[in-house]
Design a protein around this motif. Structure first.
Motif, PDB file in Angstrom:
ATOM      1  N   ILE A 143      -1.395  22.165 -50.754  1.00 54.71           N
ATOM      2  CA  ILE A 143      -2.425  22.743 -49.874  1.00 54.71           C
ATOM      3  C   ILE A 143      -1.914  24.020 -49.201  1.00 54.71           C
ATOM      4  CG2 ILE A 143      -3.933  22.133 -47.887  1.00 54.71           C
ATOM      5  CD1 ILE A 143      -4.199  20.269 -50.365  1.00 54.71           C
TER       6      ILE A 143
ATOM      7  N   TRP B  48      -2.328  27.132 -46.029  1.00 50.64           N
ATOM      8  CA  TRP B  48      -2.401  27.013 -44.568  1.00 50.64           C
ATOM      9  C   TRP B  48      -3.698  27.528 -43.966  1.00 50.64           C
ATOM     10  CZ3 TRP B  48      -3.246  31.979 -43.582  1.00 50.64           C
ATOM     11  CH2 TRP B  48      -2.602  32.958 -44.353  1.00 50.64           C
TER      12      TRP B  48
ATOM     13  N   LYS C 146       0.981  17.477 -50.241  1.00 48.36           N
ATOM     14  CA  LYS C 146       1.901  18.308 -49.436  1.00 48.36           C
ATOM     15  C   LYS C 146       1.109  19.432 -48.756  1.00 48.36           C
ATOM     16  CE  LYS C 146       4.395  22.017 -50.315  1.00 48.36           C
ATOM     17  NZ  LYS C 146       4.409  22.653 -48.994  1.00 48.36           N
TER      18      LYS C 146
ATOM     19  N   GLU D 258       3.816  24.562 -45.231  1.00 46.32           N
ATOM     20  CA  GLU D 258       4.912  24.407 -44.273  1.00 46.32           C
ATOM     21  C   GLU D 258       4.457  24.631 -42.823  1.00 46.32           C
ATOM     22  OE1 GLU D 258       4.886  25.797 -47.185  1.00 46.32           O
ATOM     23  OE2 GLU D 258       6.866  26.237 -47.991  1.00 46.32           O
TER      24      GLU D 258
ATOM     25  N   PHE E 150      -3.799  22.293 -57.061  1.00 47.83           N
ATOM     26  CA  PHE E 150      -3.119  23.275 -56.216  1.00 47.83           C
ATOM     27  C   PHE E 150      -4.114  24.286 -55.661  1.00 47.83           C
ATOM     28  CE2 PHE E 150      -1.405  27.641 -56.071  1.00 47.83           C
ATOM     29  CZ  PHE E 150      -0.447  27.487 -55.084  1.00 47.83           C
ATOM     30  N   THR E 151      -3.988  24.595 -54.384  1.00 45.61           N
ATOM     31  CA  THR E 151      -4.687  25.745 -53.812  1.00 45.61           C
ATOM     32  C   THR E 151      -3.655  26.636 -53.160  1.00 45.61           C
ATOM     33  OG1 THR E 151      -6.688  24.454 -53.411  1.00 45.61           O
ATOM     34  CG2 THR E 151      -6.486  26.519 -52.225  1.00 45.61           C
ATOM     35  N   GLY E 152      -3.688  27.904 -53.517  1.00 43.02           N
ATOM     36  CA  GLY E 152      -2.719  28.843 -52.949  1.00 43.02           C
ATOM     37  C   GLY E 152      -2.794  30.172 -53.680  1.00 43.02           C
ATOM     38  N   GLY E 153      -1.719  30.936 -53.587  1.00 41.17           N
ATOM     39  CA  GLY E 153      -1.705  32.283 -54.158  1.00 41.17           C
ATOM     40  C   GLY E 153      -1.610  32.268 -55.682  1.00 41.17           C
TER      41      GLY E 153
ATOM     42  N   THR F  55       1.991  31.923 -57.103  1.00 43.08           N
ATOM     43  CA  THR F  55       2.471  30.533 -57.091  1.00 43.08           C
ATOM     44  C   THR F  55       1.767  29.740 -58.185  1.00 43.08           C
ATOM     45  OG1 THR F  55       2.503  30.794 -54.692  1.00 43.08           O
ATOM     46  CG2 THR F  55       3.018  28.613 -55.542  1.00 43.08           C
TER      47      THR F  55
ATOM     48  N   GLU G 184      -6.753  26.626 -57.593  1.00 44.27           N
ATOM     49  CA  GLU G 184      -7.694  27.386 -56.750  1.00 44.27           C
ATOM     50  C   GLU G 184      -6.877  28.522 -56.156  1.00 44.27           C
ATOM     51  OE1 GLU G 184     -10.899  26.581 -56.335  1.00 44.27           O
ATOM     52  OE2 GLU G 184     -10.717  24.818 -57.607  1.00 44.27           O
ATOM     53  N   LEU G 185      -7.103  29.745 -56.656  1.00 51.35           N
ATOM     54  CA  LEU G 185      -6.161  30.828 -56.321  1.00 51.35           C
ATOM     55  C   LEU G 185      -6.820  31.941 -55.495  1.00 51.35           C
ATOM     56  CD1 LEU G 185      -4.459  30.812 -59.826  1.00 51.35           C
ATOM     57  CD2 LEU G 185      -3.829  29.500 -57.792  1.00 51.35           C
ATOM     58  N   GLY G 186      -6.209  33.104 -55.548  1.00 51.01           N
ATOM     59  CA  GLY G 186      -6.618  34.183 -54.651  1.00 51.01           C
ATOM     60  C   GLY G 186      -7.857  34.928 -55.109  1.00 51.01           C
TER      61      GLY G 186
ATOM     62  N   CYS H 198      -9.829  32.851 -49.066  1.00 48.23           N
ATOM     63  CA  CYS H 198      -9.691  33.224 -50.485  1.00 48.23           C
ATOM     64  C   CYS H 198     -10.922  33.962 -50.982  1.00 48.23           C
ATOM     65  CB  CYS H 198      -9.446  31.986 -51.320  1.00 48.23           C
ATOM     66  SG  CYS H 198     -10.646  30.693 -50.996  1.00 48.23           S
TER      67      CYS H 198
ATOM     68  N   GLU I 247      -4.672  41.239 -53.143  1.00 47.26           N
ATOM     69  CA  GLU I 247      -5.188  40.408 -52.054  1.00 47.26           C
ATOM     70  C   GLU I 247      -4.317  40.599 -50.809  1.00 47.26           C
ATOM     71  OE1 GLU I 247      -4.588  36.123 -52.195  1.00 47.26           O
ATOM     72  OE2 GLU I 247      -6.699  35.846 -51.671  1.00 47.26           O
TER      73      GLU I 247
ATOM     74  N   PHE J  89      -5.198  39.351 -47.670  1.00 43.32           N
ATOM     75  CA  PHE J  89      -5.315  38.072 -46.957  1.00 43.32           C
ATOM     76  C   PHE J  89      -5.162  38.252 -45.447  1.00 43.32           C
ATOM     77  CE2 PHE J  89      -4.750  33.323 -46.963  1.00 43.32           C
ATOM     78  CZ  PHE J  89      -5.900  33.087 -47.703  1.00 43.32           C
TER      79      PHE J  89
ATOM     80  N   TRP K  54     -16.768  24.646 -56.713  1.00 47.93           N
ATOM     81  CA  TRP K  54     -16.026  25.737 -56.093  1.00 47.93           C
ATOM     82  C   TRP K  54     -14.866  26.125 -56.999  1.00 47.93           C
ATOM     83  CZ3 TRP K  54     -16.306  28.617 -51.646  1.00 47.93           C
ATOM     84  CH2 TRP K  54     -15.135  29.320 -51.292  1.00 47.93           C
TER      85      TRP K  54
END
Ligand code: NAD
Length: 491
Positions: A146, A148, A172, A175, A223-226, A229, A247-249, A281, A382, A384, A448
């Motif tokens: 996940i 942030w 997870k 951080e 996974f969701t993030g950049g 990654t 699920e990316l940028g 995103c 991106e 962000f 989505w």
């Protein structure tokens, strides 16, 4: 100190390490949490594997899984304010946005609880004395990672369909933002999930996250993030042919034609980029304006961007909060320098807020660049953060070319009074989430995710549920008899 939840127990990390969690509005430490390593993830994966392969979870009915999700939704409904305050404290977003997020998470739990019991299989008419059918089964153990920017919503939109489908999970959080997810696991703990079904691990992406992706006992990674990654995750998951949802940028275009309703288009252009400090995103981070309205539109946009109330998310009246961390703030400020050096014109913002009360937090003023060219990094990459870049066009074709001119394809919008034109343009957009005369409204009922380098697979809706289901064909002979393929012996 906040702990991890593994196999139904609250545990410190094996190496006893901890991590400070800070408030991005003032840099102060809120609390500290266990900081795990590969060892902790392996424990959690083993628990999830065992709960899936031989625990009581395998025997549960869809109805009882739905009941559990409804129970969690009810408990969360009674604690919206507490969760929303904690989300704001940890992530920085304005309270009103955090409150919306918690309501959204409740809605997701209820939606997938409902979906758990809905028909999923198929039967086929086939030749011979056979009945062929398809049953849908849970994918197995799922690793979920996940970001942030929406700490609780992004987690629940992965947990709820997985549980509804009958999977077990190891999740997870990012951080910086584990706090609301830890609280949600307190609710799981009270709600009667069998041990090992839901597991929470805390720690760095490079170790804890990477092990979740690498471990052969995990069947799927969500996974969701950049995007960078995401590329790493896909490569690592390939080693074990894991199913991967990414699920990316994004760098999404918001296209405004001259015939659009002026007030609606200006209002949504601001909302598209500056909500959640631009850390979205699907943010409308590129405003594509028809040239003939540029002189009217841009001064009004800038005037209103400068009026946005920036402050701590828990302060009454705050409309935009701090960025998530000092590092991220510096990354965004660096992009602003890149934009200036590339020759774009800065119309407003572009700096860290240094007022007495805000100087310790990670606040950046709403920022708008114009005079851009399509190849500039601030147009392609991106950022962000609260940084909007304006591009201009003269024809519909030019708008579409510019809109599709990045590696991303997450979202996009069109503002126009001409319904046919709106649909023509939207149908040409290479993006998975689109709007006409509005921005950002999304619904848990609808799928989505993005095209191109913005993602693989779908979340939410029935499409998202599908991602947690395997497909098995069963062929039944209704007149059992030997095949006589080899020899022809009769006894
Ligand atoms: P990130 O990619 O840095 O981190 C996301 C998560 O991945 C974190 O939990 C991190 O610890 C973990 N991670 C990092 N490296 C890893 C590795 N090698 N192996 C496994 N896990 C690893 O992203 P972020 O900065 O937290 O979030 C911002 C990004 O997320 C933006 O690009 C944004 O567009 C994207 N995002 C996409 C969506 C979507 O639905 N498409 C939604 C929200 C955010």
């Amino acid at each position: 100190m906040e702990k991890m939840f593994i196999n139904g127990k609250w545990l410190h990390s094996v190496n006893r390490e901890t991590r400070d969690i800070t408030n991005p509005a003032n840099g102060e430490v809120i609390t500290n949490v266990a900081d795990g390593s590969e060892e902790d993830v392996k424990l959690a994966i083993n628990a999830a594997r065992s709960a899936f392969d031989k625990g009581e979870w395998t025997e549960t009915s869809a109805r009882s899984r739905a009941d559990l999700l409804y129970k969690v939704a009810d408990k969360l409904t009674n604690r919206v304010e507490e969760f929303a305050k904690l989300e704001t404290l940890n992530n920085g977003k304005p309270y009103r946005e955090a409150e919306y997020d918690i309501q959204d998470a409740i809605n997701q739990l209820q939606y997938f609880a409902g979906l758990a019991t809905k028909p999923k299989g198929q039967t086929f008419d086939v030749p011979e004395d056979m009945q062929s059918m398809v049953v849908r089964e849970p994918v197995g153990v799922v690793g979920q990672i996940i970001p942030w920017n929406y700490p609780l919503v992004m987690a629940v939109q992965k947990i709820a369909p997985a549980i509804a489908a009958g999977c077990t999970i190891v999740i997870k959080p990012a951080e910086h933002t584990p706090l609301t997810l830890i609280k949600l696991f307190e609710i799981f703990d009270e709600s009667g999930f069998p041990p090992g079904v839901v597991n929470l691990v805390l720690g760095p992406g490079a170790t804890v996250g990477a092990e979740l992706v690498r471990n052969p006992k995990v069947d799927k990674v969500a996974f969701t993030g950049g995007t960078e990654t995401g590329i790493r995750i896909m490569k690592s998951a390939a080693e074990t042919i894991k199913k991967v949802g990414l699920e990316l940028g994004g760098k999404s275009p918001n296209i405004v034609f001259a015939d659009a309703d002026f007030e609606t288009a200006v209002d949504h252009a601001l909302y598209a980029i500056f909500s959640n400090q631009g850390q979205v995103c699907s943010a409308g981070s590129r405003l594509l304006l028809e040239k003939s309205i540029y002189d009217k539109f841009v001064p009004e946009l800038v005037r209103r961007a400068q009026k946005i109330k920036v402050g701590p998310g828990l302060m009454e009246g705050t409309e935009m909060g701090p960025l998530i961390s000092e590092n991220h703030m510096n990354r965004v400020l660096n992009y602003i320098d890149i934009g200036k050096n590339e020759g774009a014109t800065l119309l407003c913002g572009g700096y860290k807020l240094e007022d007495e009360e805000l100087s310790r937090g990670y606040f950046i003023a709403p920022t708008i660049f114009t005079d851009t060219t399509p190849e500039m990094r601030i147009v392609q990459e991106e950022i962000f953060g609260p940084v909007l870049v304006i591009q201009t066009f003269e024809t519909e074709e030019e708008a579409i070319t510019l809109a599709n001119g990045t590696k991303y394809g997450l979202a996009g919008a069109v503002f126009t009074a001409d319904g046919s034109k709106a649909l023509r343009v939207i149908r040409k957009l290479r993006a998975g989430i689109t709007w006409i005369n509005t921005y950002h409204n999304t619904y848990n009922e609808a799928p989505w995710s993005g095209y191109k380098q913005s993602g693989i697979g779908r979340e939410l809706g029935t499409y998202g549920f599908e991602e947690y289901l395997e497909t098995k064909q069963i062929n039944i002979s209704i007149r059992p008899k030997p095949s006589h393929w080899f020899g022809n012996e009769t006894s």
